[in-house]
Design a protein around this motif. Structure first.
Motif, PDB file in Angstrom:
ATOM      1  N   GLY A 372       9.549 -66.770 123.299  1.00  0.00           N
ATOM      2  CA  GLY A 372       9.461 -67.368 121.973  1.00  0.00           C
ATOM      3  C   GLY A 372      10.843 -67.636 121.403  1.00  0.00           C
ATOM      4  N   GLY A 373      10.930 -68.644 120.579  1.00  0.00           N
ATOM      5  CA  GLY A 373      12.200 -68.965 119.932  1.00  0.00           C
ATOM      6  C   GLY A 373      12.075 -70.250 119.147  1.00  0.00           C
ATOM      7  N   TYR A 374      13.182 -70.678 118.566  1.00  0.00           N
ATOM      8  CA  TYR A 374      13.163 -71.943 117.832  1.00  0.00           C
ATOM      9  C   TYR A 374      14.566 -72.493 117.746  1.00  0.00           C
ATOM     10  CZ  TYR A 374      14.975 -69.475 113.672  1.00  0.00           C
ATOM     11  OH  TYR A 374      15.750 -68.740 112.803  1.00  0.00           O
ATOM     12  N   MET A 375      14.647 -73.771 117.449  1.00  0.00           N
ATOM     13  CA  MET A 375      15.911 -74.362 117.040  1.00  0.00           C
ATOM     14  C   MET A 375      15.694 -75.064 115.704  1.00  0.00           C
ATOM     15  SD  MET A 375      16.460 -77.525 119.696  1.00  0.00           S
ATOM     16  CE  MET A 375      15.400 -78.966 119.720  1.00  0.00           C
ATOM     17  N   GLU A 376      16.665 -74.889 114.820  1.00  0.00           N
ATOM     18  CA  GLU A 376      16.661 -75.571 113.525  1.00  0.00           C
ATOM     19  C   GLU A 376      17.649 -76.729 113.626  1.00  0.00           C
ATOM     20  OE1 GLU A 376      17.163 -74.682 108.723  1.00  0.00           O
ATOM     21  OE2 GLU A 376      18.165 -73.396 110.183  1.00  0.00           O
ATOM     22  N   VAL A 377      17.161 -77.931 113.360  1.00  0.00           N
ATOM     23  CA  VAL A 377      17.925 -79.158 113.578  1.00  0.00           C
ATOM     24  C   VAL A 377      18.193 -79.830 112.236  1.00  0.00           C
ATOM     25  CG1 VAL A 377      17.850 -81.427 114.672  1.00  0.00           C
ATOM     26  CG2 VAL A 377      16.864 -79.460 115.853  1.00  0.00           C
ATOM     27  N   THR A 378      19.461 -79.944 111.842  1.00  0.00           N
ATOM     28  CA  THR A 378      19.815 -80.602 110.582  1.00  0.00           C
ATOM     29  C   THR A 378      20.983 -81.565 110.817  1.00  0.00           C
ATOM     30  OG1 THR A 378      21.351 -78.801 109.968  1.00  0.00           O
ATOM     31  CG2 THR A 378      19.076 -78.624 109.192  1.00  0.00           C
ATOM     32  N   GLY A 379      21.082 -82.568 109.927  1.00  0.00           N
ATOM     33  CA  GLY A 379      22.218 -83.480 109.968  1.00  0.00           C
ATOM     34  C   GLY A 379      22.048 -84.677 110.882  1.00  0.00           C
ATOM     35  N   PHE A 380      20.815 -84.977 111.284  1.00  0.00           N
ATOM     36  CA  PHE A 380      20.556 -86.128 112.155  1.00  0.00           C
ATOM     37  C   PHE A 380      19.711 -87.155 111.404  1.00  0.00           C
ATOM     38  CE2 PHE A 380      21.313 -82.538 114.938  1.00  0.00           C
ATOM     39  CZ  PHE A 380      22.125 -83.065 115.938  1.00  0.00           C
ATOM     40  N   SER A 381      19.867 -88.432 111.766  1.00  0.00           N
ATOM     41  CA  SER A 381      19.124 -89.505 111.118  1.00  0.00           C
ATOM     42  C   SER A 381      17.653 -89.443 111.513  1.00  0.00           C
ATOM     43  CB  SER A 381      19.698 -90.859 111.529  1.00  0.00           C
ATOM     44  OG  SER A 381      19.407 -91.114 112.899  1.00  0.00           O
ATOM     45  N   PRO A 382      16.756 -90.064 110.720  1.00  0.00           N
ATOM     46  CA  PRO A 382      15.328 -90.098 111.084  1.00  0.00           C
ATOM     47  C   PRO A 382      15.086 -90.735 112.441  1.00  0.00           C
ATOM     48  CG  PRO A 382      15.622 -90.760 108.794  1.00  0.00           C
ATOM     49  CD  PRO A 382      17.000 -90.647 109.390  1.00  0.00           C
ATOM     50  N   GLU A 383      15.892 -91.740 112.792  1.00  0.00           N
ATOM     51  CA  GLU A 383      15.719 -92.414 114.082  1.00  0.00           C
ATOM     52  C   GLU A 383      16.038 -91.461 115.240  1.00  0.00           C
ATOM     53  OE1 GLU A 383      16.252 -95.203 110.855  1.00  0.00           O
ATOM     54  OE2 GLU A 383      17.569 -93.591 111.571  1.00  0.00           O
ATOM     55  N   VAL A 384      17.080 -90.661 115.068  1.00  0.00           N
ATOM     56  CA  VAL A 384      17.439 -89.683 116.104  1.00  0.00           C
ATOM     57  C   VAL A 384      16.386 -88.579 116.161  1.00  0.00           C
ATOM     58  CG1 VAL A 384      19.127 -87.915 116.765  1.00  0.00           C
ATOM     59  CG2 VAL A 384      19.910 -90.173 116.003  1.00  0.00           C
ATOM     60  N   ARG A 385      15.897 -88.174 115.001  1.00  0.00           N
ATOM     61  CA  ARG A 385      14.866 -87.130 114.953  1.00  0.00           C
ATOM     62  C   ARG A 385      13.600 -87.561 115.701  1.00  0.00           C
ATOM     63  NH1 ARG A 385      15.177 -83.203 110.883  1.00  0.00           N
ATOM     64  NH2 ARG A 385      13.074 -82.677 111.548  1.00  0.00           N
ATOM     65  N   GLU A 386      13.301 -88.844 115.667  1.00  0.00           N
ATOM     66  CA  GLU A 386      12.141 -89.350 116.409  1.00  0.00           C
ATOM     67  C   GLU A 386      12.312 -89.104 117.914  1.00  0.00           C
ATOM     68  OE1 GLU A 386      11.422 -93.422 115.544  1.00  0.00           O
ATOM     69  OE2 GLU A 386      10.998 -93.085 113.408  1.00  0.00           O
ATOM     70  N   GLN A 387      13.546 -89.218 118.386  1.00  0.00           N
ATOM     71  CA  GLN A 387      13.810 -88.975 119.805  1.00  0.00           C
ATOM     72  C   GLN A 387      13.698 -87.485 120.138  1.00  0.00           C
ATOM     73  OE1 GLN A 387      14.022 -91.701 121.797  1.00  0.00           O
ATOM     74  NE2 GLN A 387      13.654 -92.716 119.820  1.00  0.00           N
ATOM     75  N   PHE A 388      14.115 -86.632 119.208  1.00  0.00           N
ATOM     76  CA  PHE A 388      13.919 -85.185 119.376  1.00  0.00           C
ATOM     77  C   PHE A 388      12.429 -84.899 119.574  1.00  0.00           C
ATOM     78  CE2 PHE A 388      18.121 -85.000 117.997  1.00  0.00           C
ATOM     79  CZ  PHE A 388      18.605 -83.702 117.876  1.00  0.00           C
TER      80      PHE A 388
END
Length: 545
Positions: A372-388
């Motif tokens: 179990g785990g997680y990553m917190e992702v901040t500071g990226f554009s919505p377009e990049v987040r779609e690729q995530f």
């Protein structure tokens, strides 16, 4: 066309000649004069034809080539190395099998694994509250039985019911949203906010099977070719060098300063960044491991601010490995997340790309096998987040038990809950014991000839520096081993103590180290110390210059 016909004729002649050779040699042994004569007749053929016949003969004698060979594998896989589970562990497992099959076959009775951060394998007990909630979630029918109230705490029953209500179908065996169950991400975001004092968005959370898949995902997203580089600390956890190799990028090393307690100097970051640029490497991100693995240092707040400013100025993604955030032993040190540092400096969600990793495998919980785990992702554009999200979707989702545990780690029992007192006893007992073990091992290493060891401020490891005699280094070269690997193998075969050579983590050229975990149970630590001390004295005497 004429060339094609000529080549085809050559191949037909070669095939017929080969058939004759094979038929002829079927009746004569290689020692027969006729066999030798036949070979010498072949050598009279034109060189190109003789080479062609020879290659056909080799294929005929050795059989068809397997469809997959080591040479035909992805070269990125062949380049990848992971020292923590490498040669040393293979030898240890063989020794363990020998001991089980033939007790007394070695000068020790058991293998003492000090090579990997796997707490429960070495006897650490799981946190009761966490396991009660997991059991109830995995078997919801227990919630309807009257006996359950006598077997489980009231708050574990309440928490399990709440979690089940958040899971579609109330089934832990079903797929979830690719980022993880929304209610669990809400809980984790609330835990991050309570820890840092700054808001956290559950939509920024990607639940993963431990921290490692999150690291791989980021490398997959950032690395386009070998011309893309990732700045990593040296020494480093081999996950980073391995994942960079697997995804075809370039490891850009920056060296921690052992003389200052494994300090991270921004001047070193600048130096290595410029050197990479001179080689045509585009550096995409910087990895910061805090607390450090394998080095055990805890970054000072001012140092973290310098790192953030460096990443901001150079346009780098900051990859913050924070899986040991609960493992702080030095009274003068405190963990601060990089997200907290960024927000306290006035940088908002859109100002600096930051990915923070957390895991249920470390800390005081040590639930490695639950993944179990997680990553917190901040500071990226919505377009990049779609690729995530797209990459996360390819893997469907992380396992549900691990998701539940990640939420429990970030939201444990609170004051007033029935489980609170027992939880605090378990948690503090584990952490205080780890601190004692770290200090005992640190003192033992520093008492050895030619060994110096910085204190373990956090994490689960010590990384002592060992100054080996020239004769030992020469013996290692003759054995075709790195000097610290040679030492570690000799240590294992003589004592059953498993450590990982520093060469597997990276180190300044000419220096030698090994990583030793502090995880064997406290009653096993004296055996680790005595075995290692006796071996080291004999080793140094054997190779004394």
């Amino acid at each position: 066309m004429r060339k094609f016909v000529g080549e085809r004729a050559k191949r037909l002649i070669a095939s017929n000649t080969i058939a004759s050779v094979v038929k002829f040699n079927h009746h004569y042994t290689p020692s027969s004069p006729n066999y030798c004569s036949n070979r010498s007749q072949l050598r009279r053929l034109p060189t190109s034809l003789y080479s062609l016949i020879s290659s056909y003969s080799i294929m005929a004698s050795s059989g068809p080539t397997p469809p997959v060979t080591v040479e035909s594998l992805n070269p990125k896989v062949l380049k990848c190395e992971y020292a923590v589970r490498g040669e040393i562990v293979s030898i240890a497992q063989k020794l363990q099998q020998d001991l089980q099959a033939n007790p007394g076959s070695h000068p020790f009775e058991e293998i003492l694994y000090c090579n990997i951060g796997n707490p429960q394998h070495l006897g650490q007990k799981p946190i009761t509250f966490f396991r009660e909630v997991l059991a109830l979630c995995d078997h919801p029918a227990l919630l309807d039985k009257k006996e359950t109230m006598g077997l489980f705490s009231a708050d574990s029953i309440k928490r399990a019911s709440l979690i089940l209500d958040q899971i579609p179908g109330r089934a832990t065996g079903a797929y979830s949203h690719s980022q993880g169950i929304k209610g669990l991400r809400d809980t984790i975001a609330a835990g991050i906010e309570a820890r840092d004092g700054f808001p956290a968005d559950p939509n920024d959370i990607f639940l993963t099977d431990g921290a490692s898949p999150g690291v791989h995902m980021m490398m997959q997203l950032l690395i386009r070719s070998e011309n893309d580089g990732i700045l990593c600390p040296i020494p480093q956890y081999p996950l980073y060098s391995a994942s960079i190799a697997l995804h075809g990028g370039t490891l850009v090393r920056y060296y921690l300063d052992e003389a200052t307690g494994w300090g991270l100097e921004v001047s070193e970051l600048k130096k290595q960044l410029e050197a990479a640029k001179q080689k045509g490497i585009t550096v995409r991100a910087l990895v910061a491991i805090n607390p450090g693995n394998p080095t055990g240092q805890v970054l000072a707040e001012d140092n973290q601010r310098q790192i953030v400013e460096f990443c901001k100025k150079e346009g780098l993604v900051l990859l913050a490995d924070e899986v040991y955030q609960e493992n702080i032993y030095a009274p003068d040190k405190k963990f601060h997340s990089f997200k907290k540092i960024c927000r306290s400096m006035g940088y908002g969600d859109k100002d600096i790309p930051l990915v923070s990793f957390q895991s249920v495998s470390k800390g005081y919980h040590g639930e490695c096998g639950k993944r179990g785990g997680y990553m917190e992702v901040t500071g990226f554009s919505p377009e990049v987040r779609e690729q995530f999200y797209k990459v996360a979707s390819v893997n469907l989702c992380s396992n549900i038990s691990g998701q539940i545990l990640a939420s429990l780690v970030m939201s444990p029992p609170k004051v007033g809950d029935e489980s609170y007192d027992a939880y605090m006893v378990e948690r503090d007992g584990i952490l205080k014991s780890l601190a004692r073990r770290a200090k005992t091992l640190e003192d033992a290493f520093n008492s050895l000839e030619g060994v110096s060891c910085n204190r373990a401020e956090g994490a689960m490891y010590l990384f002592p520096n060992i100054r080996l005699p020239n004769k030992a280094i020469k013996a290692a070269e003759e054995a075709k081993k790195a000097a610290d690997a040679y030492y570690a193998i000799r240590l294992l075969n003589a004592t059953g103590v498993v450590v990982v050579p520093g060469s597997g983590f990276g180190q300044v050229s000419g220096s030698w180290h090994f990583r030793c975990t502090i995880l064997p149970q406290e009653d096993k630590i004296p055996a680790v110390v005595s075995r290692l001390t006796d071996f080291h004295k004999k080793f140094m005497d054997e190779f004394r210059d």
